[in-house]
Design a protein around this motif. Structure first.
Motif, PDB file in Angstrom:
ATOM      1  N   VAL A 164      -4.711   3.015  -6.050  1.00 55.74           N
ATOM      2  CA  VAL A 164      -5.723   1.954  -6.097  1.00 55.74           C
ATOM      3  C   VAL A 164      -5.739   1.287  -7.472  1.00 55.74           C
ATOM      4  N   LEU A 165      -5.660   2.086  -8.528  1.00 57.90           N
ATOM      5  CA  LEU A 165      -5.628   1.534  -9.880  1.00 57.90           C
ATOM      6  C   LEU A 165      -4.384   0.670 -10.094  1.00 57.90           C
ATOM      7  N   LEU A 166      -3.251   1.118  -9.562  1.00 57.18           N
ATOM      8  CA  LEU A 166      -2.021   0.339  -9.689  1.00 57.18           C
ATOM      9  C   LEU A 166      -2.166  -1.020  -9.015  1.00 57.18           C
ATOM     10  N   ILE A 167      -2.657  -1.029  -7.787  1.00 63.74           N
ATOM     11  CA  ILE A 167      -2.823  -2.280  -7.053  1.00 63.74           C
ATOM     12  C   ILE A 167      -3.804  -3.196  -7.772  1.00 63.74           C
ATOM     13  N   THR A 168      -4.890  -2.633  -8.289  1.00 60.56           N
ATOM     14  CA  THR A 168      -5.885  -3.441  -9.002  1.00 60.56           C
ATOM     15  C   THR A 168      -5.279  -4.086 -10.244  1.00 60.56           C
ATOM     16  N   GLY A 169      -4.574  -3.283 -11.030  1.00 61.03           N
ATOM     17  CA  GLY A 169      -3.964  -3.814 -12.249  1.00 61.03           C
ATOM     18  C   GLY A 169      -2.901  -4.852 -11.980  1.00 61.03           C
ATOM     19  N   LEU A 170      -2.058  -4.607 -10.967  1.00 64.16           N
ATOM     20  CA  LEU A 170      -0.991  -5.554 -10.650  1.00 64.16           C
ATOM     21  C   LEU A 170      -1.547  -6.841 -10.041  1.00 64.16           C
TER      22      LEU A 170
ATOM     23  N   VAL B 137      -5.318 -10.031  -0.764  1.00 69.18           N
ATOM     24  CA  VAL B 137      -4.174  -9.159  -0.477  1.00 69.18           C
ATOM     25  C   VAL B 137      -4.330  -7.818  -1.193  1.00 69.18           C
ATOM     26  N   GLY B 138      -4.728  -7.860  -2.471  1.00 70.20           N
ATOM     27  CA  GLY B 138      -4.912  -6.626  -3.223  1.00 70.20           C
ATOM     28  C   GLY B 138      -5.994  -5.747  -2.625  1.00 70.20           C
ATOM     29  N   ALA B 139      -7.102  -6.353  -2.204  1.00 68.10           N
ATOM     30  CA  ALA B 139      -8.207  -5.577  -1.631  1.00 68.10           C
ATOM     31  C   ALA B 139      -7.794  -4.910  -0.323  1.00 68.10           C
ATOM     32  N   VAL B 140      -7.097  -5.643   0.527  1.00 63.20           N
ATOM     33  CA  VAL B 140      -6.664  -5.065   1.805  1.00 63.20           C
ATOM     34  C   VAL B 140      -5.628  -3.963   1.580  1.00 63.20           C
ATOM     35  N   ALA B 141      -4.695  -4.212   0.653  1.00 62.33           N
ATOM     36  CA  ALA B 141      -3.696  -3.182   0.344  1.00 62.33           C
ATOM     37  C   ALA B 141      -4.368  -1.927  -0.199  1.00 62.33           C
ATOM     38  N   ALA B 142      -5.342  -2.090  -1.099  1.00 61.23           N
ATOM     39  CA  ALA B 142      -6.065  -0.937  -1.641  1.00 61.23           C
ATOM     40  C   ALA B 142      -6.811  -0.198  -0.536  1.00 61.23           C
ATOM     41  N   ALA B 143      -7.386  -0.944   0.416  1.00 57.82           N
ATOM     42  CA  ALA B 143      -8.102  -0.311   1.529  1.00 57.82           C
ATOM     43  C   ALA B 143      -7.141   0.520   2.384  1.00 57.82           C
ATOM     44  N   PHE B 144      -5.933   0.010   2.613  1.00 58.05           N
ATOM     45  CA  PHE B 144      -4.960   0.750   3.420  1.00 58.05           C
ATOM     46  C   PHE B 144      -4.521   2.042   2.734  1.00 58.05           C
ATOM     47  N   THR B 145      -4.561   2.072   1.401  1.00 58.61           N
ATOM     48  CA  THR B 145      -4.166   3.304   0.717  1.00 58.61           C
ATOM     49  C   THR B 145      -5.149   4.432   1.010  1.00 58.61           C
ATOM     50  N   LEU B 146      -6.373   4.107   1.433  1.00 57.04           N
ATOM     51  CA  LEU B 146      -7.378   5.133   1.709  1.00 57.04           C
ATOM     52  C   LEU B 146      -6.959   6.037   2.860  1.00 57.04           C
TER      53      LEU B 146
ATOM     54  N   ALA C  57       0.826  -1.206   0.000  1.00 54.19           N
ATOM     55  CA  ALA C  57       0.000   0.000   0.000  1.00 54.19           C
ATOM     56  C   ALA C  57       0.860   1.255   0.000  1.00 54.19           C
ATOM     57  N   THR C  58       1.914   1.247   0.805  1.00 52.70           N
ATOM     58  CA  THR C  58       2.753   2.435   0.932  1.00 52.70           C
ATOM     59  C   THR C  58       3.522   2.717  -0.353  1.00 52.70           C
ATOM     60  N   VAL C  59       4.092   1.673  -0.948  1.00 49.62           N
ATOM     61  CA  VAL C  59       4.851   1.866  -2.188  1.00 49.62           C
ATOM     62  C   VAL C  59       3.919   2.297  -3.315  1.00 49.62           C
ATOM     63  N   ALA C  60       2.694   1.762  -3.329  1.00 51.96           N
ATOM     64  CA  ALA C  60       1.725   2.183  -4.341  1.00 51.96           C
ATOM     65  C   ALA C  60       1.398   3.666  -4.186  1.00 51.96           C
ATOM     66  N   LEU C  61       1.294   4.128  -2.949  1.00 52.78           N
ATOM     67  CA  LEU C  61       1.078   5.555  -2.722  1.00 52.78           C
ATOM     68  C   LEU C  61       2.272   6.372  -3.210  1.00 52.78           C
ATOM     69  N   GLY C  62       3.471   5.819  -3.052  1.00 52.90           N
ATOM     70  CA  GLY C  62       4.659   6.487  -3.580  1.00 52.90           C
ATOM     71  C   GLY C  62       4.586   6.611  -5.089  1.00 52.90           C
ATOM     72  N   PHE C  63       4.134   5.547  -5.751  1.00 52.45           N
ATOM     73  CA  PHE C  63       3.930   5.593  -7.208  1.00 52.45           C
ATOM     74  C   PHE C  63       2.928   6.686  -7.563  1.00 52.45           C
ATOM     75  N   GLY C  64       1.827   6.736  -6.800  1.00 50.37           N
ATOM     76  CA  GLY C  64       0.825   7.756  -7.044  1.00 50.37           C
ATOM     77  C   GLY C  64       1.376   9.156  -6.861  1.00 50.37           C
TER      78      GLY C  64
END
Length: 425
Positions: free
Chosen positions: A127-133, A323-332, A104-111
């Motif tokens: 969120v889009l990154l995590i979903t696609g990956l 895992v993807g859903a929980v990671a996306a939730a943490f990005t919120l 989640a944190t690295v995805a936020l860095g990408f964002g």
């Protein structure tokens, strides 16, 4: 519930090694070099070298255990063998949590990088990154590995570019100039140890690797060796170009080095490399966390549905989706407080137990097959894992009190959950 059979063994030595290089390199070297130079001065190369020694001790321990127990559940399986299922569950829980939070944190860095480049909000981008990956991870391990390898080559290319830029400047600074003395080098080593993390994720590919007893240990050692060489070369080149003072004041030292030497287009190119680095790390963290969840579910320590294999793609698709859903939730949350240090708490504690497991199994089961064996021992006790324990305790001592409190709270939650899902393996 394990419909569709087991995971498909499609990865060889090259794929696992390059995947490991990709997750170890991650985005760490691009962000940590400046701060490390502020601590270690022009001897930042020595800080990276000392960290390499510390990381290699635990890497060797992982290699021996992976050769004995080539399972996707990795740390959970190893610690369960040495200290029982409950201890294994708690460690598996902490590693799983740290993997999801890190993704989640690295995805936020990408964002954040995207937001700076095209003024698009970081949160929906993450969120889009995590979903696609996650979708890519479900599609197949070979497709995932090939994508990770391609991004890894781009990451390595960025580092090699800095090395080449620095070659004409070698010898222009005093490489032993240390503004804070040896304590600064030690503090720098503790900091940049984080840039070596990722070798522990490689072992979770064991059930998708051909001949894992031999391949996984070799891949761990090769990946660490490649990364150490790259880090030493790039640190020497960086201080040769900018000196430790210039690096210490830079938030994006690689991009600034490239920009100063080759112009604004090179600055932009290194920024794009950082995007690939963060995307690659997010992908590999999703893969590793989902394989751990799958392995623990298959052993009876998590809900059985997480062990479901996709009949067409041969991947643990429900574990990946979870895992993807929980990671996306943490990005919120936008910014997750202490997530980096919480991850480090979980990893350092795990490293202590991983090294201790090697020692315990050497004493209790000296004749067990070990396709890879950590060298050097005094009687039945291997020396390298003892050093790994000491190094891990040293790194744990660098964390803040608040991190200990929250980390112990999360570990306590794992203990409570271990009474809900008891290991059958």
């Amino acid at each position: 519930m394990n419909s569709g059979g087991g995971l498909r063994r499609e990865l060889g030595l090259v794929e696992v090694t390059l995947t490991g290089v990709g997750i170890i390199l991650g985005a760490g070297i691009y962000a940590l070099l400046g701060e490390a130079a502020g601590l270690a001065g022009n001897a930042v190369w020595a800080a990276f070298g000392l960290s390499a020694v510390m990381a290699s001790c635990t890497g060797l321990a992982y290699a021996e255990l992976a050769s004995m127990f080539p399972r996707a559940s990795a740390e959970y399986a190893y610690v369960s063998e040495g200290f029982g299922g409950r201890a294994g569950f708690v460690i598996g829980w902490l590693i799983l949590l740290s993997g999801v939070l890190s993704a989640a944190t690295v995805a936020l860095g990408f964002g954040g990088y995207i937001g700076e480049a095209i003024r698009f909000p970081a949160l929906p981008t993450a969120v889009l990154l995590i979903t696609g990956l996650s979708a890519l991870s479900v599609r197949g391990i070979r497709e995932t590995a090939l994508s990770a390898i391609a991004m890894t080559m781009i990451e390595v290319g960025g580092i090699v570019a800095i090395v080449l830029i620095g070659l004409p400047h070698l010898g222009e600074v005093d490489y032993l100039e240390v503004p804070l003395g040896l304590p600064g080098v030690f503090q720098g080593a503790a900091l940049v140890f984080f840039a070596y993390m990722g070798f522990e994720e490689m072992v979770k590919l064991a059930e998708e690797t051909k001949n894992p007893e031999q391949t996984i240990p070799r891949a761990v050692l090769l990946a660490l060796g490649i990364v150490v060489v790259l880090y030493m070369l790039v640190t020497l080149s960086a201080v040769s170009v900018m000196g430790w003072e210039g690096l210490a004041g830079s938030q994006a030292p690689f991009a600034e080095i490239a920009g100063a030497a080759l112009g604004p287009n090179a600055f932009a190119a290194l920024t794009i490399v950082a995007l690939f680095a963060t995307a690659n790390t997010t992908l590999l963290l999703i893969v590793a966390a989902s394989r751990l969840a799958y392995g623990m579910a298959a052993a009876g320590s998590f809900p059985a549905v997480l062990a479901t294999i996709h009949q067409r793609f041969g991947t643990p698709w429900i574990a990946v989706a979870g895992v993807g859903a929980v990671a996306a939730a943490f990005t919120l949350a936008g910014e997750i407080a202490f997530v980096a240090n919480l991850t480090n708490f979980a990893l350092f504690l795990t490293f202590v137990l991983i090294n201790a497991t090697v020692i315990v199994l050497r004493v209790r089961r000296p004749d067990a097959p070990r396709p890879f064996r950590v060298p050097l021992a005094v009687g039945p006790v291997p020396v390298v894992p003892v050093l790994g324990i000491l190094f891990s305790l040293f790194l744990l001592a660098q964390l803040e009190t608040r991190v200990y409190l929250l980390g112990l709270l999360l570990a306590g939650a794992g203990v409570v959950l271990s009474y809900r899902w008891r290991a059958r393996g």
